[in-house]
Design a protein around this motif. Structure first.
Motif, PDB file in Angstrom:
ATOM      1  N   CYS A 141      12.181   2.060  -5.974  1.00  9.11           N
ATOM      2  CA  CYS A 141      11.737   3.079  -5.021  1.00  9.11           C
ATOM      3  C   CYS A 141      10.354   3.613  -5.363  1.00  9.11           C
ATOM      4  CB  CYS A 141      12.733   4.238  -4.967  1.00  9.11           C
ATOM      5  SG  CYS A 141      14.305   3.841  -4.173  1.00  9.11           S
ATOM      6  N   TYR A 142      10.067   3.742  -6.655  1.00 15.93           N
ATOM      7  CA  TYR A 142       8.806   4.360  -7.068  1.00 15.93           C
ATOM      8  C   TYR A 142       7.650   3.358  -7.069  1.00 15.93           C
ATOM      9  CZ  TYR A 142       5.643   7.529  -9.484  1.00 15.93           C
ATOM     10  OH  TYR A 142       4.587   8.344  -9.802  1.00 15.93           O
ATOM     11  N   PHE A 143       7.889   2.181  -7.582  1.00 12.94           N
ATOM     12  CA  PHE A 143       6.826   1.187  -7.704  1.00 12.94           C
ATOM     13  C   PHE A 143       6.799   0.195  -6.542  1.00 12.94           C
ATOM     14  CE2 PHE A 143       7.497   2.529 -12.110  1.00 12.94           C
ATOM     15  CZ  PHE A 143       6.189   2.837 -12.482  1.00 12.94           C
ATOM     16  N   GLY A 144       7.872   0.156  -5.765  1.00 15.10           N
ATOM     17  CA  GLY A 144       7.923  -0.756  -4.632  1.00 15.10           C
ATOM     18  C   GLY A 144       7.558  -0.049  -3.338  1.00 15.10           C
ATOM     19  N   PRO A 145       7.593  -0.756  -2.223  1.00 16.05           N
ATOM     20  CA  PRO A 145       7.252  -0.151  -0.933  1.00 16.05           C
ATOM     21  C   PRO A 145       8.221   0.961  -0.558  1.00 16.05           C
ATOM     22  CG  PRO A 145       8.223  -2.330  -0.626  1.00 16.05           C
ATOM     23  CD  PRO A 145       7.961  -2.181  -2.085  1.00 16.05           C
ATOM     24  N   CYS A 146       7.686   2.021   0.032  1.00 19.27           N
ATOM     25  CA  CYS A 146       8.531   3.150   0.447  1.00 19.27           C
ATOM     26  C   CYS A 146       9.110   2.840   1.829  1.00 19.27           C
ATOM     27  CB  CYS A 146       7.723   4.441   0.476  1.00 19.27           C
ATOM     28  SG  CYS A 146       8.722   5.908   0.806  1.00 19.27           S
ATOM     29  N   THR A 147      10.094   1.965   1.837  1.00 18.88           N
ATOM     30  CA  THR A 147      10.745   1.592   3.089  1.00 18.88           C
ATOM     31  C   THR A 147      11.659   2.724   3.554  1.00 18.88           C
ATOM     32  OG1 THR A 147      12.261   0.355   1.661  1.00 18.88           O
ATOM     33  CG2 THR A 147      10.626  -0.909   2.867  1.00 18.88           C
ATOM     34  N   PRO A 148      11.970   2.779   4.852  1.00 22.77           N
ATOM     35  CA  PRO A 148      12.736   3.905   5.402  1.00 22.77           C
ATOM     36  C   PRO A 148      14.111   4.105   4.769  1.00 22.77           C
ATOM     37  CG  PRO A 148      11.733   2.620   7.159  1.00 22.77           C
ATOM     38  CD  PRO A 148      11.514   1.854   5.900  1.00 22.77           C
ATOM     39  N   SER A 156       0.806  -1.223   0.000  1.00 26.46           N
ATOM     40  CA  SER A 156       0.000   0.000   0.000  1.00 26.46           C
ATOM     41  C   SER A 156       0.838   1.272   0.000  1.00 26.46           C
ATOM     42  CB  SER A 156      -0.932   0.017   1.215  1.00 26.46           C
ATOM     43  OG  SER A 156      -1.774  -1.107   1.222  1.00 26.46           O
ATOM     44  N   PHE A 157       1.876   1.323   0.825  1.00 29.39           N
ATOM     45  CA  PHE A 157       2.660   2.549   0.968  1.00 29.39           C
ATOM     46  C   PHE A 157       3.739   2.616  -0.100  1.00 29.39           C
ATOM     47  CE2 PHE A 157       1.088   1.845   5.385  1.00 29.39           C
ATOM     48  CZ  PHE A 157       0.220   2.933   5.399  1.00 29.39           C
ATOM     49  N   LYS A 158       3.295   3.049  -1.282  1.00 31.67           N
ATOM     50  CA  LYS A 158       4.176   3.176  -2.444  1.00 31.67           C
ATOM     51  C   LYS A 158       4.000   4.554  -3.056  1.00 31.67           C
ATOM     52  CE  LYS A 158       3.779  -1.744  -3.668  1.00 31.67           C
ATOM     53  NZ  LYS A 158       3.435  -2.704  -4.737  1.00 31.67           N
ATOM     54  N   ARG A 159       5.061   5.054  -3.657  1.00 35.71           N
ATOM     55  CA  ARG A 159       4.983   6.370  -4.283  1.00 35.71           C
ATOM     56  C   ARG A 159       4.002   6.378  -5.452  1.00 35.71           C
ATOM     57  NH1 ARG A 159       8.581   9.811  -2.263  1.00 35.71           N
ATOM     58  NH2 ARG A 159      10.245   8.953  -0.954  1.00 35.71           N
ATOM     59  N   ILE A 160       3.923   5.283  -6.180  1.00 33.52           N
ATOM     60  CA  ILE A 160       2.988   5.208  -7.296  1.00 33.52           C
ATOM     61  C   ILE A 160       1.552   5.331  -6.787  1.00 33.52           C
ATOM     62  CG2 ILE A 160       3.055   2.671  -7.200  1.00 33.52           C
ATOM     63  CD1 ILE A 160       2.297   4.906 -10.270  1.00 33.52           C
ATOM     64  N   MET A 161       1.277   4.770  -5.608  1.00 36.58           N
ATOM     65  CA  MET A 161      -0.070   4.848  -5.055  1.00 36.58           C
ATOM     66  C   MET A 161      -0.421   6.276  -4.649  1.00 36.58           C
ATOM     67  SD  MET A 161      -1.283   1.902  -5.464  1.00 36.58           S
ATOM     68  CE  MET A 161      -2.831   2.205  -4.626  1.00 36.58           C
ATOM     69  N   ILE A 162       0.564   7.010  -4.158  1.00 38.12           N
ATOM     70  CA  ILE A 162       0.328   8.414  -3.805  1.00 38.12           C
ATOM     71  C   ILE A 162      -0.047   9.200  -5.055  1.00 38.12           C
ATOM     72  CG2 ILE A 162       1.367  10.506  -2.840  1.00 38.12           C
ATOM     73  CD1 ILE A 162       0.865   8.258  -0.822  1.00 38.12           C
ATOM     74  N   LEU A 191      18.100   9.600  -9.961  1.00 34.88           N
ATOM     75  CA  LEU A 191      18.355   8.164  -9.820  1.00 34.88           C
ATOM     76  C   LEU A 191      17.947   7.391 -11.069  1.00 34.88           C
ATOM     77  CD1 LEU A 191      17.350   7.065  -6.187  1.00 34.88           C
ATOM     78  CD2 LEU A 191      19.621   7.013  -7.231  1.00 34.88           C
ATOM     79  N   LEU A 192      16.923   7.889 -11.756  1.00 41.82           N
ATOM     80  CA  LEU A 192      16.435   7.194 -12.942  1.00 41.82           C
ATOM     81  C   LEU A 192      17.518   7.081 -14.009  1.00 41.82           C
ATOM     82  CD1 LEU A 192      13.982   5.885 -14.294  1.00 41.82           C
ATOM     83  CD2 LEU A 192      13.354   8.150 -15.177  1.00 41.82           C
ATOM     84  N   TRP A 193      18.362   8.101 -14.102  1.00 40.68           N
ATOM     85  CA  TRP A 193      19.463   8.087 -15.076  1.00 40.68           C
ATOM     86  C   TRP A 193      20.668   7.324 -14.560  1.00 40.68           C
ATOM     87  CZ3 TRP A 193      18.196   9.373 -19.780  1.00 40.68           C
ATOM     88  CH2 TRP A 193      17.151  10.269 -19.992  1.00 40.68           C
ATOM     89  N   LEU A 194      20.938   7.475 -13.256  1.00 38.10           N
ATOM     90  CA  LEU A 194      22.130   6.862 -12.681  1.00 38.10           C
ATOM     91  C   LEU A 194      21.928   5.394 -12.319  1.00 38.10           C
ATOM     92  CD1 LEU A 194      23.131   9.804 -10.294  1.00 38.10           C
ATOM     93  CD2 LEU A 194      24.196   9.211 -12.499  1.00 38.10           C
ATOM     94  N   ASP A 195      20.734   5.067 -11.842  1.00 39.36           N
ATOM     95  CA  ASP A 195      20.468   3.713 -11.337  1.00 39.36           C
ATOM     96  C   ASP A 195      18.996   3.399 -11.555  1.00 39.36           C
ATOM     97  OD1 ASP A 195      20.318   1.334  -9.913  1.00 39.36           O
ATOM     98  OD2 ASP A 195      21.605   2.038  -8.277  1.00 39.36           O
ATOM     99  N   PRO A 196      18.584   3.116 -12.806  1.00 34.88           N
ATOM    100  CA  PRO A 196      17.160   2.914 -13.108  1.00 34.88           C
ATOM    101  C   PRO A 196      16.506   1.789 -12.310  1.00 34.88           C
ATOM    102  CG  PRO A 196      18.558   2.291 -14.973  1.00 34.88           C
ATOM    103  CD  PRO A 196      19.430   3.017 -14.014  1.00 34.88           C
ATOM    104  N   LYS A 197      17.233   0.717 -12.048  1.00 31.24           N
ATOM    105  CA  LYS A 197      16.666  -0.385 -11.265  1.00 31.24           C
ATOM    106  C   LYS A 197      16.264   0.091  -9.878  1.00 31.24           C
ATOM    107  CE  LYS A 197      17.693  -5.006  -9.466  1.00 31.24           C
ATOM    108  NZ  LYS A 197      18.697  -6.090  -9.371  1.00 31.24           N
ATOM    109  N   LEU A 198      17.147   0.850  -9.248  1.00 31.14           N
ATOM    110  CA  LEU A 198      16.867   1.369  -7.916  1.00 31.14           C
ATOM    111  C   LEU A 198      15.722   2.369  -7.961  1.00 31.14           C
ATOM    112  CD1 LEU A 198      17.584   1.614  -4.918  1.00 31.14           C
ATOM    113  CD2 LEU A 198      19.283   3.355  -5.543  1.00 31.14           C
ATOM    114  N   ALA A 199      15.714   3.244  -8.968  1.00 34.62           N
ATOM    115  CA  ALA A 199      14.664   4.256  -9.082  1.00 34.62           C
ATOM    116  C   ALA A 199      13.293   3.613  -9.234  1.00 34.62           C
ATOM    117  CB  ALA A 199      14.953   5.180 -10.260  1.00 34.62           C
ATOM    118  N   PHE A 200      13.194   2.595 -10.093  1.00 36.29           N
ATOM    119  CA  PHE A 200      11.917   1.919 -10.296  1.00 36.29           C
ATOM    120  C   PHE A 200      11.475   1.187  -9.035  1.00 36.29           C
ATOM    121  CE2 PHE A 200      12.434   2.830 -14.738  1.00 36.29           C
ATOM    122  CZ  PHE A 200      11.139   2.780 -15.263  1.00 36.29           C
TER     123      PHE A 200
END
Length: 533
Positions: A461-468, A233-239, A450-459
């Protein structure tokens, strides 16, 4: 700079750690004989000291409720019994050598401005050593109040309660079901504590009733495919989806809640929307209601000597126990009233729910005076991270007028968004509030770069849970282990479940495919909605 930390619970430990990170000299005063705060279970009931129930299991998963630079051990289960939380807090204290900064059995009597406060921002703290009863005063350059807002019982005025001859217990004093066997019990309040107590007692009492005037949305800890509800539930995409299609998303979430069990059939259907009051997380309520060991009632109109008359004119007699799960009042009796004041449970003079704007010097931080719709631990930690940098002048707060405008706009927004309760005045949304504090502190993750430097991490962070851990990727307090922690968070979540070899190759999870399919469908719905306007 010498900083006083009041309390050695979840937020107090984070405060000590943040002081260490910023090179500040800190002393923590804890009135009990050990750390942990409410997570430290004790059979003993102490007035003003909140404690979890003996059976308490977290309703937030371990990856969401951990400190941002200290993941919980991989072997810990997905949701934690309170004993695991206490172990984790001790591991945290050991890892960063926090115990040496804590003075135990020290009771704070007062926190007052020093005579030279306008020039220095210093505070005089009067405290009592509970071992010797000696009272002394110390001067500090700054103070972090980490006592939280779960210490003072909130008890509404119930007509006739004083005439009731049975036992009356506040949820703060409830520990375990021993002694309630075969009794008729009424629990007033359907928050997380009230629902957990009602469910537990319904296993031993002859009958349990739970009183609620407004009802509540109820969700289980785990949902589709056995995934923890907070991590899905707590994902940036959901926001973003909530911002674009608020009504549609709200209806979808409500439909999801009713798919588990129809709230109307079970007399829990509220009039308010699912986003206007925090739902309760409870796995057992529908089962207990279906078995009849738990029954839902409306608000209490008045008590009688042996029972209760409810607002719908129904009566329950021969009640043995009433449990008041009515929450807590926000009070800081030791704190200088010129710093901040609480009126009718409304802390309306704290900038970002942390800083009193009236102070000539920003040397006081009130930590934990929020109710997050989501995990509280990372919220409290972020409040501490920001506070310690404000104390040093590395972060400058706006002028008094700007802070008051922000406070007033927030209070007005809270009135418009949330159902009015005695706690709605400090309600915050987890990701939005974390981003707000992180922006001030300079550690909000820049997903664009981050999307340019590390797309895997960026995706992720955005589509996965917003962990601390996301708030340790960049800026002050950056942690080199943050990237790995994010990319392995599902391994730690699901790893403890792998206790039996299946004898065949596991199929890759379909959750990412389903997520992108859902996003695509919602996008099409949005485009159709725009086209029809």
């Amino acid at each position: 700079m010498k900083v006083a930390v009041i309390g050695a619970g979840v937020s107090g430990l984070a405060a000590i750690k943040c002081c260490i990170d910023e090179g500040l000299d800190s002393v923590c005063f804890e009135r009990t004989d050990d750390l942990g705060g409410l997570w430290r279970y004790s059979d003993k009931v102490t007035e003003g000291q909140t404690c979890v129930m003996k059976s308490t299991i977290t309703n937030i998963s371990k990856e969401m409720m951990c400190y941002s630079d200290f993941p919980m051990p991989a072997e810990y289960p997905m949701f934690l019994h309170n004993t695991y939380v206490q172990k984790y807090l001790n591991l945290y204290a050991e890892k960063f050598s926090l115990r040496k900064y804590i003075q135990f059995e020290m009771e704070i009597l007062s926190v007052m401005k020093n005579d030279d406060f306008k020039q220095t921002g210093r505070w005089v703290i009067k405290l009592k050593d509970k071992k010797t009863d000696k009272v002394k005063e110390n001067i500090f350059d700054a103070v972090l109040v980490c006592t939280g807002c779960n210490s003072e019982k909130y008890v509404p005025n119930f007509p006739g309660l004083s005439n009731f001859k049975g036992e009356v217990v506040h949820s703060q004093d409830y520990r375990k079901p021993t002694g309630y066997e075969g009794k008729r019990v009424l629990v007033i309040g359907i928050g997380n504590s009230g629902s957990e107590i009602a469910v537990e007692l319904s296993g031993v009492a002859s009958q349990v009733f739970i009183s609620t005037g407004r009802g509540s949305w109820v969700f289980p800890r785990i949902i589709d495919c056995g995934m923890p509800i907070d991590m899905t539930s707590f994902k940036r995409i959901m926001i973003k989806l909530k911002q674009i299609l608020p009504q549609l998303i709200e209806k979808l979430v409500e439909k999801k809640a009713n798919a588990g069990f129809d709230h109307t059939y079970y007399c829990l259907q509220p009039k308010h929307g699912v986003f206007t009051l925090a739902p309760i997380i409870n796995d057992e309520i529908p089962k207990r209601l279906a078995s009849g060991t738990l029954r839902v009632k409306t608000d209490v109109r008045t008590f009688t000597k042996n029972g209760v008359i409810f607002d719908d004119n129904t009566v329950e007699e021969n009640l043995d126990v009433v449990v008041l799960a009515t929450g807590y009042a926000f009070k800081f009796p030791f704190l200088d009233k010129s710093a901040t004041n609480v009126k009718e449970n409304n802390v309306d003079e704290l900038y970002k729910f942390i800083f009193p704007p009236k102070l000539e010097k920003s040397t006081l931080g009130v930590i934990g005076c929020t109710r997050a719709n989501g995990p509280n631990v990372p919220v409290f930690e972020m409040q501490c991270r920001l506070s310690t940098r404000v104390f040093q002048g590395k972060v400058t707060l706006p002028c008094y007028n700007e802070m008051m405008l922000d406070i007033e706009s927030k209070q007005e927004a809270l009135k418009q968004k949330y159902v009015k309760t005695h706690q709605h005045t400090v309600a915050v949304e987890y990701i939005e509030y974390m981003d707000e504090l992180a922006t001030l502190n300079g550690c909000r993750p820049d997903l664009g770069s981050l999307l340019w430097l590390d797309p895997k991490l960026a995706f992720t962070c955005y589509f996965g849970p917003c962990t601390p851990y996301q708030y340790r990727l960049q800026g002050p307090g950056k942690w080199d282990g943050a990237r790995k922690a994010i990319l392995t968070q599902w391994d730690r979540t699901l790893g403890p479940l792998k206790t039996r070899p299946l004898g065949f190759n596991e199929q890759p999870s379909q959750k990412n495919f389903l997520l992108f399919s859902f996003v695509f469908i919602v996008f099409i719905c949005y485009m159709l909605q725009v086209a029809l306007l």
